[in-house]
Every structure is written in C-alpha cells, then in structure tokens.
Motif scaffolding. Structure first.
Motif, mmCIF file in Angstrom:
data_model
loop_
_atom_site.group_PDB
_atom_site.id
_atom_site.type_symbol
_atom_site.label_atom_id
_atom_site.label_comp_id
_atom_site.label_asym_id
_atom_site.label_seq_id
_atom_site.Cartn_x
_atom_site.Cartn_y
_atom_site.Cartn_z
ATOM 1 N N TRP A 1 0.332 -2.873 10.854
ATOM 2 C CA TRP A 1 -0.745 -2.663 9.878
ATOM 3 C C TRP A 1 -1.964 -3.487 10.280
ATOM 4 C CZ3 TRP A 1 -0.400 0.855 5.966
ATOM 5 C CH2 TRP A 1 -1.414 0.842 5.001
ATOM 6 N N PHE B 1 6.060 -4.026 10.079
ATOM 7 C CA PHE B 1 5.023 -3.352 9.301
ATOM 8 C C PHE B 1 3.740 -4.181 9.334
ATOM 9 C CE2 PHE B 1 2.591 -2.688 5.463
ATOM 10 C CZ PHE B 1 2.654 -1.327 5.209
ATOM 11 N N ASP B 2 3.846 -5.464 9.023
ATOM 12 C CA ASP B 2 2.665 -6.342 9.012
ATOM 13 C C ASP B 2 1.946 -6.343 10.359
ATOM 14 O OD1 ASP B 2 2.893 -7.132 6.377
ATOM 15 O OD2 ASP B 2 3.932 -9.003 6.848
ATOM 16 N N PHE C 1 -2.425 4.687 9.573
ATOM 17 C CA PHE C 1 -1.763 3.891 8.537
ATOM 18 C C PHE C 1 -0.517 4.588 7.994
ATOM 19 C CE2 PHE C 1 -5.982 1.981 8.682
ATOM 20 C CZ PHE C 1 -5.639 0.647 8.761
ATOM 21 N N VAL D 1 2.489 3.956 10.200
ATOM 22 C CA VAL D 1 3.135 2.660 9.985
ATOM 23 C C VAL D 1 4.131 2.778 8.836
ATOM 24 C CG1 VAL D 1 2.788 0.236 9.373
ATOM 25 C CG2 VAL D 1 1.141 1.389 10.869
#
Length: 169
Positions: free
Chosen positions: A67, A63-64, A94, A97
């Motif tokens: 993002w 995710f990080d 976004f 994600v």
C-alpha cells in the motif's frame, strides 16, 4: 486511507489449521479493520454502513508495504476512492493490494429512513439504532463464518464515540 484506519478488531482462533505451516494446528492471530459511515448524532445521513477487511497478521505487514509503495508511486499521502475513482489504473493498483493480501471483506448497510419506519418494538429488538444493527450484523457474521468452532475466541476492540460509548458500559 494511508494506513489501516478504522475500528481495529482482533480475532484470535485456537486451534486453527494453519495451511502456511505444513498443516499444523496452532493459534493464528487475525486482525480486522472496520469503520462506520456517519455518526449516530448526525441527523442528515441516509444510510449507515459498517465495513472492513480481515487477514492474518503477517498479511497486514505485506499489505502495508505494498500500500505504501502505491502511495509513493502515485504521490499520495492517503488514498480516498471518492477522490480518485475516475483514475482506473490508480484504483486498480490499490484494489490489487486488497485482493492479494486480504482474506475477506465484509460490509453491512441499512437505510436509515427504512429502519426508522419499523415498528418501535422491532426497532428496539434490533438495537434501537441503525449503527448498532450494522455493527451487530458484522460481529454475528464474524462469529458464524470466522470463529465458528466451539472453544474458538474472538476479541473485539473498538474506538469510542463520545456520543455512544456511555450506553455501552
């Protein structure tokens, strides 16, 4: 948000069937990130909401990365839906994600005026404050739908609000 901000809630399950590890039973660490709307001492709020997302720890790393990729792509330091809601392609980046990396999202809201109109004994039974009610509702839902099995454990770590934390101790 630029990174997962809000109240970190760590959830530890054991034993859990981890489908990513060939059906082996093992401890699986999941993290949830939650945040509340408004603060208890604010008198002008109309609704109180407590929302967040839960995923396995390794999914948060992915995710990080994704993002951050979209933050760079759109030349942002943080993503706030309220500021970019009219830019559909950006919002969809976004949202993709979240859809691909997060196991589930949870949001509970209460209209403050209606909560305050409840009879006093019922308000007290519900925590006496709409912030406590939405927090309890989220934690109860996590306990029912995420932890669920006897012997499972859930650890919750919350940020402290200088106006409410003394009553919690």
């Amino acid at each position: 948000v630029s990174r997962r901000k809000g109240v970190p809630i760590c959830i530890m399950f054991w034993p859990v069937l981890d489908d990513e590890d060939e059906g082996q039973f093992m401890a699986v660490l999941m993290n949830g990130y939650f945040d509340e709307s408004g603060k208890a001492h604010q008198r002008d709020i109309t609704a109180v909401v407590f929302s967040g997302f839960v995923a396995k720890q390794r999914a948060w790393r992915d995710f990080d990365d994704r993002w951050d990729f979209f933050l760079r792509k759109h030349r942002l330091t943080a993503f706030h839906l309220s500021e970019h809601k009219r830019d559909e392609p950006m919002v969809l980046d976004f949202v993709s994600v979240i859809n691909q990396e997060v196991e589930f999202g949870l949001s509970v809201g209460v209209e403050v005026r209606l909560f305050n109109a409840l009879p006093g004994d019922l308000r007290t039974a519900l925590g006496g404050d709409p912030h406590y009610l939405v927090f309890k509702a989220v934690v109860s839902t996590l306990l029912l739908h995420v932890v669920g099995k006897q012997g499972d454990r859930m650890t919750i770590t919350c940020d402290e609000d200088e106006h409410t934390f003394p009553s919690c101790y």
